[in-house]
Motif scaffolding. Structure first.
Motif, PDB file in Angstrom:
ATOM      1  N   TRP A   1       3.032  -1.646  19.440  1.00  0.00           N
ATOM      2  CA  TRP A   1       1.648  -1.970  19.082  1.00  0.00           C
ATOM      3  C   TRP A   1       0.688  -0.910  19.596  1.00  0.00           C
ATOM      4  CZ3 TRP A   1       0.330  -5.425  15.647  1.00  0.00           C
ATOM      5  CH2 TRP A   1       1.195  -6.487  15.385  1.00  0.00           C
ATOM      6  N   LYS A   2      -0.307  -0.604  18.769  1.00  0.00           N
ATOM      7  CA  LYS A   2      -1.415   0.263  19.141  1.00  0.00           C
ATOM      8  C   LYS A   2      -2.699  -0.532  18.902  1.00  0.00           C
ATOM      9  CE  LYS A   2       0.866   4.637  18.484  1.00  0.00           C
ATOM     10  NZ  LYS A   2       1.637   4.429  19.662  1.00  0.00           N
ATOM     11  N   VAL A   3      -3.748  -0.174  19.613  1.00  0.00           N
ATOM     12  CA  VAL A   3      -5.043  -0.827  19.432  1.00  0.00           C
ATOM     13  C   VAL A   3      -6.096   0.256  19.233  1.00  0.00           C
ATOM     14  CG1 VAL A   3      -5.430  -1.022  21.932  1.00  0.00           C
ATOM     15  CG2 VAL A   3      -6.681  -2.526  20.347  1.00  0.00           C
ATOM     16  N   TYR A   4      -7.011   0.000  18.294  1.00  0.00           N
ATOM     17  CA  TYR A   4      -8.081   0.944  17.973  1.00  0.00           C
ATOM     18  C   TYR A   4      -9.390   0.396  18.522  1.00  0.00           C
ATOM     19  CZ  TYR A   4     -10.895   4.134  15.106  1.00  0.00           C
ATOM     20  OH  TYR A   4     -11.752   5.104  14.670  1.00  0.00           O
ATOM     21  N   THR A   5      -9.935   1.094  19.465  1.00  0.00           N
ATOM     22  CA  THR A   5     -11.247   0.747  20.015  1.00  0.00           C
ATOM     23  C   THR A   5     -11.992   2.026  20.339  1.00  0.00           C
ATOM     24  OG1 THR A   5     -10.399   0.615  22.275  1.00  0.00           O
ATOM     25  CG2 THR A   5     -10.501  -1.444  21.039  1.00  0.00           C
ATOM     26  N   ASP A   6     -13.279   1.951  20.239  1.00  0.00           N
ATOM     27  CA  ASP A   6     -14.133   3.099  20.581  1.00  0.00           C
ATOM     28  C   ASP A   6     -13.697   4.377  19.878  1.00  0.00           C
ATOM     29  OD1 ASP A   6     -15.622   1.434  22.284  1.00  0.00           O
ATOM     30  OD2 ASP A   6     -14.212   1.796  23.928  1.00  0.00           O
ATOM     31  N   GLY A   7     -13.231   4.252  18.622  1.00  0.00           N
ATOM     32  CA  GLY A   7     -12.927   5.419  17.814  1.00  0.00           C
ATOM     33  C   GLY A   7     -11.599   6.091  18.062  1.00  0.00           C
ATOM     34  N   GLU A   8     -10.688   5.435  18.798  1.00  0.00           N
ATOM     35  CA  GLU A   8      -9.386   6.061  19.013  1.00  0.00           C
ATOM     36  C   GLU A   8      -8.276   5.024  19.139  1.00  0.00           C
ATOM     37  OE1 GLU A   8     -10.198   8.306  22.601  1.00  0.00           O
ATOM     38  OE2 GLU A   8      -9.026   6.889  23.757  1.00  0.00           O
ATOM     39  N   TRP A   9      -7.057   5.451  18.835  1.00  0.00           N
ATOM     40  CA  TRP A   9      -5.863   4.612  18.956  1.00  0.00           C
ATOM     41  C   TRP A   9      -5.257   4.807  20.338  1.00  0.00           C
ATOM     42  CZ3 TRP A   9      -4.709   0.950  15.602  1.00  0.00           C
ATOM     43  CH2 TRP A   9      -5.171   1.061  14.293  1.00  0.00           C
ATOM     44  N   SER A  10      -4.878   3.702  20.949  1.00  0.00           N
ATOM     45  CA  SER A  10      -4.197   3.743  22.245  1.00  0.00           C
ATOM     46  C   SER A  10      -3.005   2.807  22.203  1.00  0.00           C
ATOM     47  CB  SER A  10      -5.133   3.268  23.365  1.00  0.00           C
ATOM     48  OG  SER A  10      -6.278   4.066  23.435  1.00  0.00           O
ATOM     49  N   PRO A  11      -1.943   3.116  22.968  1.00  0.00           N
ATOM     50  CA  PRO A  11      -0.841   2.147  23.075  1.00  0.00           C
ATOM     51  C   PRO A  11      -1.379   0.850  23.672  1.00  0.00           C
ATOM     52  CG  PRO A  11      -0.189   4.282  23.948  1.00  0.00           C
ATOM     53  CD  PRO A  11      -1.672   4.343  23.718  1.00  0.00           C
ATOM     54  N   LEU A  12      -1.037  -0.278  23.059  1.00  0.00           N
ATOM     55  CA  LEU A  12      -1.509  -1.560  23.563  1.00  0.00           C
ATOM     56  C   LEU A  12      -1.050  -1.794  24.985  1.00  0.00           C
ATOM     57  CD1 LEU A  12      -2.987  -4.209  23.192  1.00  0.00           C
ATOM     58  CD2 LEU A  12      -0.969  -5.090  21.993  1.00  0.00           C
ATOM     59  N   SER A  13       0.169  -1.367  25.303  1.00  0.00           N
ATOM     60  CA  SER A  13       0.681  -1.570  26.657  1.00  0.00           C
ATOM     61  C   SER A  13      -0.197  -0.875  27.691  1.00  0.00           C
ATOM     62  CB  SER A  13       2.137  -1.070  26.767  1.00  0.00           C
ATOM     63  OG  SER A  13       2.201   0.293  26.404  1.00  0.00           O
ATOM     64  N   THR A  14      -0.708   0.288  27.376  1.00  0.00           N
ATOM     65  CA  THR A  14      -1.592   1.018  28.286  1.00  0.00           C
ATOM     66  C   THR A  14      -2.908   0.277  28.469  1.00  0.00           C
ATOM     67  OG1 THR A  14      -0.621   3.122  27.601  1.00  0.00           O
ATOM     68  CG2 THR A  14      -2.777   3.227  28.660  1.00  0.00           C
ATOM     69  N   VAL A  15      -3.478  -0.198  27.382  1.00  0.00           N
ATOM     70  CA  VAL A  15      -4.743  -0.931  27.457  1.00  0.00           C
ATOM     71  C   VAL A  15      -4.567  -2.210  28.259  1.00  0.00           C
ATOM     72  CG1 VAL A  15      -6.486  -2.135  26.082  1.00  0.00           C
ATOM     73  CG2 VAL A  15      -5.614   0.077  25.315  1.00  0.00           C
ATOM     74  N   LEU A  16      -3.474  -2.924  28.026  1.00  0.00           N
ATOM     75  CA  LEU A  16      -3.230  -4.168  28.768  1.00  0.00           C
ATOM     76  C   LEU A  16      -3.057  -3.905  30.263  1.00  0.00           C
ATOM     77  CD1 LEU A  16      -0.896  -6.078  26.313  1.00  0.00           C
ATOM     78  CD2 LEU A  16      -3.244  -6.664  26.944  1.00  0.00           C
ATOM     79  N   ALA A  17      -2.420  -2.796  30.608  1.00  0.00           N
ATOM     80  CA  ALA A  17      -2.231  -2.448  32.025  1.00  0.00           C
ATOM     81  C   ALA A  17      -3.578  -2.186  32.706  1.00  0.00           C
ATOM     82  CB  ALA A  17      -1.315  -1.243  32.169  1.00  0.00           C
ATOM     83  N   LEU A  18      -4.528  -1.647  31.966  1.00  0.00           N
ATOM     84  CA  LEU A  18      -5.844  -1.334  32.515  1.00  0.00           C
ATOM     85  C   LEU A  18      -6.709  -2.572  32.726  1.00  0.00           C
ATOM     86  CD1 LEU A  18      -6.711   1.864  30.459  1.00  0.00           C
ATOM     87  CD2 LEU A  18      -6.057   1.741  32.883  1.00  0.00           C
ATOM     88  N   VAL A  19      -6.506  -3.598  31.904  1.00  0.00           N
ATOM     89  CA  VAL A  19      -7.354  -4.788  32.003  1.00  0.00           C
ATOM     90  C   VAL A  19      -6.806  -5.840  32.943  1.00  0.00           C
ATOM     91  CG1 VAL A  19      -8.405  -4.459  29.744  1.00  0.00           C
ATOM     92  CG2 VAL A  19      -6.364  -5.894  29.937  1.00  0.00           C
ATOM     93  N   LYS A  20      -5.624  -5.646  33.476  1.00  0.00           N
ATOM     94  CA  LYS A  20      -5.038  -6.634  34.408  1.00  0.00           C
ATOM     95  C   LYS A  20      -5.584  -6.472  35.797  1.00  0.00           C
ATOM     96  CE  LYS A  20      -0.892  -7.768  32.008  1.00  0.00           C
ATOM     97  NZ  LYS A  20       0.499  -7.954  32.003  1.00  0.00           N
TER      98      LYS A  20
END
Length: 124
Positions: free
Chosen positions: A105-124
């Motif tokens: 999974w990837k997530v698109y926010t603020d104009g760019e794609w990021s691995p969802l796993s990376t984003v989830l690690a940052l919000v925990k």
């Protein structure tokens, strides 16, 4: 209040099939459900076949679909290229856009794609 999102899967030859999700679209909501429960292409395709959804659950039975569960008209999945997919997300006021591609999974926010796993690690 809702946090809208768009959930899609990209086929190997490029097109994306996607649906709209009305509630809990932020990474800790829909993102965590996708990462934890929706990592099988067959399951994702079954989800997409439901059409637009109100709430994403851990499986098809706990997911609330507009057509299946509310008796509303079926809004079929959108079939599009990447640019068109992002345009659909914008048109539906999606705060987050998710894409299953190449087995993750990837997530698109603020104009760019990021691995969802990376984003989830940052919000925990």
């Amino acid at each position: 209040m809702s946090t809208r999102s768009r959930i899609g899967i990209q086929w190997p030859d490029g097109p994306i099939e996607s649906i709209y999700c009305h509630f809990d679209g932020y990474p800790e909501g829909v993102g965590a459900q996708l990462a934890g429960c929706w990592n099988d292409e067959e399951k994702i395709l079954a989800l997409i076949a439901l059409g637009n959804i109100s709430v994403l659950g851990a499986d098809l039975n706990s997911t609330e679909a507009y057509a299946r569960d509310r008796g509303e008209e079926l809004d079929m999945a959108q079939h599009a290229g990447l640019d068109e997919y992002l345009a659909y997300a914008k048109e539906s006021w999606a705060d987050y856009t998710y894409l299953y591609i190449d087995g993750s999974w990837k997530v698109y926010t603020d104009g760019e794609w990021s691995p969802l796993s990376t984003v989830l690690a940052l919000v925990k």
